[in-house]
Structures are given as C-alpha cells and as structure tokens.
Design a protein around this motif. Structure first.
Motif, short mmCIF file in Angstrom:
data_model
loop_
_atom_site.label_atom_id
_atom_site.label_comp_id
_atom_site.label_asym_id
_atom_site.label_seq_id
_atom_site.Cartn_x
_atom_site.Cartn_y
_atom_site.Cartn_z
N GLU A 169 0.83 -1.19 0.00
CA GLU A 169 0.00 0.00 0.00
C GLU A 169 0.88 1.26 0.00
OE1 GLU A 169 -4.14 0.36 2.37
OE2 GLU A 169 -2.38 0.43 3.65
N THR A 170 0.49 2.28 -0.77
CA THR A 170 1.17 3.56 -0.68
C THR A 170 0.64 4.31 0.54
OG1 THR A 170 -0.47 4.81 -1.97
CG2 THR A 170 1.30 3.70 -3.22
N LYS A 171 1.33 5.37 0.90
CA LYS A 171 0.88 6.17 2.04
C LYS A 171 -0.50 6.77 1.77
CE LYS A 171 5.61 7.22 3.25
NZ LYS A 171 6.68 8.17 3.10
N GLU A 172 -0.70 7.26 0.55
CA GLU A 172 -1.99 7.86 0.20
C GLU A 172 -3.10 6.82 0.21
OE1 GLU A 172 0.88 8.36 -1.43
OE2 GLU A 172 1.23 10.51 -1.13
N GLU A 173 -2.82 5.62 -0.29
CA GLU A 173 -3.82 4.54 -0.26
C GLU A 173 -4.17 4.17 1.17
OE1 GLU A 173 -2.62 2.27 -4.45
OE2 GLU A 173 -1.65 1.66 -2.56
N CYS A 174 -3.16 4.10 2.02
CA CYS A 174 -3.39 3.80 3.43
C CYS A 174 -4.32 4.84 4.05
CB CYS A 174 -2.05 3.79 4.18
SG CYS A 174 -2.21 3.76 5.98
N LEU A 175 -4.01 6.10 3.82
CA LEU A 175 -4.79 7.18 4.42
C LEU A 175 -6.24 7.16 3.93
CD1 LEU A 175 -4.33 9.46 6.40
CD2 LEU A 175 -3.82 10.94 4.47
N LYS A 176 -6.44 6.97 2.64
CA LYS A 176 -7.80 6.91 2.10
C LYS A 176 -8.58 5.73 2.69
CE LYS A 176 -6.83 9.24 -2.26
NZ LYS A 176 -6.74 9.11 -3.72
N ARG A 177 -7.93 4.57 2.79
CA ARG A 177 -8.58 3.38 3.36
C ARG A 177 -8.94 3.62 4.83
NH1 ARG A 177 -6.41 0.08 6.56
NH2 ARG A 177 -4.26 0.47 5.91
N GLU A 178 -7.98 4.15 5.58
CA GLU A 178 -8.21 4.38 7.01
C GLU A 178 -9.35 5.38 7.24
OE1 GLU A 178 -7.09 2.94 9.70
OE2 GLU A 178 -5.43 1.74 8.93
N PHE A 179 -9.43 6.43 6.41
CA PHE A 179 -10.51 7.41 6.57
C PHE A 179 -11.88 6.76 6.36
CE2 PHE A 179 -7.91 10.92 7.44
CZ PHE A 179 -8.73 12.00 7.75
N ILE A 180 -12.00 5.92 5.34
CA ILE A 180 -13.27 5.22 5.10
C ILE A 180 -13.57 4.29 6.28
CG2 ILE A 180 -14.42 3.49 3.65
CD1 ILE A 180 -14.37 6.14 2.27
N GLU A 181 -12.57 3.50 6.69
CA GLU A 181 -12.79 2.53 7.76
C GLU A 181 -13.14 3.18 9.09
OE1 GLU A 181 -9.71 -0.92 6.12
OE2 GLU A 181 -9.23 0.14 7.98
N GLU A 182 -12.42 4.24 9.45
CA GLU A 182 -12.57 4.81 10.78
C GLU A 182 -13.62 5.92 10.88
OE1 GLU A 182 -8.79 6.01 12.38
OE2 GLU A 182 -8.12 3.93 12.55
N SER A 183 -13.90 6.58 9.75
CA SER A 183 -14.81 7.73 9.84
C SER A 183 -15.96 7.72 8.85
CB SER A 183 -14.02 9.03 9.63
OG SER A 183 -13.63 9.16 8.27
N GLY A 184 -15.84 6.95 7.76
CA GLY A 184 -16.86 6.98 6.71
C GLY A 184 -16.67 8.11 5.73
N TYR A 185 -15.65 8.96 5.93
CA TYR A 185 -15.39 10.08 5.04
C TYR A 185 -14.46 9.67 3.91
CZ TYR A 185 -17.37 13.72 8.06
OH TYR A 185 -18.22 14.52 8.79
N LYS A 186 -14.72 10.21 2.70
CA LYS A 186 -13.82 10.05 1.57
C LYS A 186 -12.95 11.30 1.47
CE LYS A 186 -16.52 6.97 -1.30
NZ LYS A 186 -17.10 6.72 -2.61
N ILE A 187 -11.66 11.08 1.28
CA ILE A 187 -10.71 12.19 1.15
C ILE A 187 -10.81 12.76 -0.26
CG2 ILE A 187 -8.25 12.76 1.06
CD1 ILE A 187 -7.81 10.71 3.28
#
Length: 143
Positions: A51-69
């Motif tokens: 995973e790239t850093k950006e992919e990680c961040l996008k995945r984590e935002f969906i998983e933890e908050s439901g928000y899309k970056i």
C-alpha cells in the motif's frame, strides 16, 4: 516530506517498528478526530503490505470515519521513539497529511469508532500520543 525525530532511542534496547499515516482535517474552525478504544486520535493507521501512504490514508478514513478524502497534502513525518503503554519500546514512523474530505459521508466501517469535531483550542488536551501532539504542533505553526 520533512522528517523530525522526537524521543531518544535507549541504547541496547530492541525497538519494534510501525509505520503509519494520519490525516489532519480542519473544517469550520474544528478538527475532525476519531475516538477509538476510549482515546481521541487523528484518523489513520498502519500501512499494509503493498500500500502507498496515500492509499493507506484513504482506506483508514473510510474505515474509521466513513469520510472520503478529496485532497491530500504532505505535512511532516515524525520518527518517534517512545515506550508504548509505558513499557514497550516502539519506533513509530508517522506520516502526517493535511486532508480535505467530502461533505457527505457514511458510517465508519470499523465498530467502536466515533467521529467527533473538536474546537481547535481543545484538541491538544485530547491527544494522548506524543507523535500526535507533534503533528498538531507542526500543523498549527504552518496553517
């Protein structure tokens, strides 16, 4: 991305290593945080294999908050040597990004996560992790 080091590595001690990505999201004078396991945190987490850093961040935002970056900008990398839970030597390599998110969002995919918006002047008192404190400090200096 610029890197700063906090904490000191204790000689002759084995440190576990974890690389993570967290997003700092300010909206209308408030900071978007998540409460997980009873603690406030920036939204983010560990990078998975391949995973790239950006992919990680996008995945984590969906998983933890439901928000899309909708926007990601590099802020700082913090290399933190600390004792997790007061006893476990850990080197946390933490990549911070300034993010914007879509207005509409779903529910967090991970159970036990609550998204909160916190007044900027209260955020520092809520973040228990040393690298989150440093990420917030750098963000506030540069904003």
């Amino acid at each position: 991305m610029k890197k700063i080091v906090i904490g000191e590595k204790i000689p002759d001690r084995k440190y576990d290593f974890r690389e993570t990505c967290f997003g700092i999201c300010e909206r209308n004078g408030k900071m978007l945080l998540v409460i997980k396991k009873g603690q406030h945190s920036f939204i983010g987490g560990g990078i998975e294999d391949g995973e790239t850093k950006e992919e990680c961040l996008k995945r984590e935002f969906i998983e933890e908050s439901g928000y899309k970056i909708t926007s990601i900008k590099e802020l700082i990398t913090v290399d933190c040597f600390w004792l997790a839970a007061g006893q476990w030597p850990l080197e946390s390599l933490v990549n911070f990004f300034v993010v914007e998110v879509a207005e509409e969002h779903g529910e967090p995919l991970e159970e036990g996560h609550t998204v909160v918006e916190v007044e900027l002047d209260k955020v520092k008192d809520l973040l228990p992790l040393p690298y989150h404190q440093k990420g917030l400090e750098v963000y506030l200096e540069r904003r």
